[in-house]
Design an enzyme around this catalytic site. Structure first.
Site, short mmCIF file in Angstrom:
data_model
loop_
_atom_site.label_atom_id
_atom_site.label_comp_id
_atom_site.label_asym_id
_atom_site.label_seq_id
_atom_site.Cartn_x
_atom_site.Cartn_y
_atom_site.Cartn_z
N CYS A 168 -2.52 -2.90 7.44
CA CYS A 168 -2.09 -2.76 8.84
C CYS A 168 -2.56 -1.43 9.43
O CYS A 168 -2.74 -0.45 8.72
CB CYS A 168 -0.57 -2.89 8.95
SG CYS A 168 0.40 -1.55 8.22
N GLU A 214 0.83 -1.21 0.00
CA GLU A 214 0.00 0.00 0.00
C GLU A 214 0.86 1.26 0.00
O GLU A 214 0.56 2.23 -0.70
CB GLU A 214 -0.92 0.03 1.23
CG GLU A 214 -1.85 -1.16 1.34
CD GLU A 214 -1.32 -2.30 2.19
OE1 GLU A 214 -2.14 -2.92 2.87
OE2 GLU A 214 -0.09 -2.58 2.16
#
Length: 148
Positions: free
Chosen positions: A69, A46
């Site tokens: 996360c 990401e």
């Protein structure tokens, strides 16, 4: 999502203790950026995709093969924070992440920022990518759980 899963699958065995993750950022059926977890596990997918997309990420959807996360062991910005900062409008992920730094922490951060999160898209197709990673948690975790 299939492309994100494919990106993750191609990185299996190369990401150290971190799971292999794929991320595709798209707007109106156009792929703006895509990335996968780097060798050794950092940077995260990401993080790389947001950097590649730059300002074009604003208003886009991020398709991620594993739940983003919500915390980082390094203290750096989490993937959820990076997605928020990049202006992502929606996040869709395939497989839930049992790691305590991720398990619903990323989606909770995104939700608090007003970003809709959708879980489980093509999870059955992504399961083989995460068999070993998920097995470590089902067995009570490793001495040092995989980081994300």
């Amino acid at each position: 999502m299939r492309r994100a899963i494919s990106l993750a699958r191609a990185r299996l065995g190369r990401t150290g203790d971190n799971p292999a993750v794929g991320c595709v950022i798209a707007m109106n059926d156009e792929v703006i950026a895509e990335a996968a977890t780097s060798d050794g596990g950092r940077p995260h997918a990401e993080e790389q995709a947001i950097a590649m997309a730059g300002t074009r990420a604003a208003g886009a959807t991020a398709y991620v093969s594993l739940e983003p996360c919500g915390e980082r062991t390094s203290g750096a910005a989490s993937c959820a924070e990076r997605l928020i900062g990049g202006g992502i409008a929606r996040v869709v992920y395939a497989v839930a992440n049992p790691d305590e730094r991720s398990a619903q922490k990323g989606p909770s951060r995104l939700d608090r920022a007003g970003i809709p999160v959708e879980a489980g898209l093509l999870a059955d197709e992504a399961e083989d990518v995460y068999v070993a990673f998920l097995a470590a948690y089902k067995k009570g975790g490793a001495e040092t759980p995989p980081s994300r």
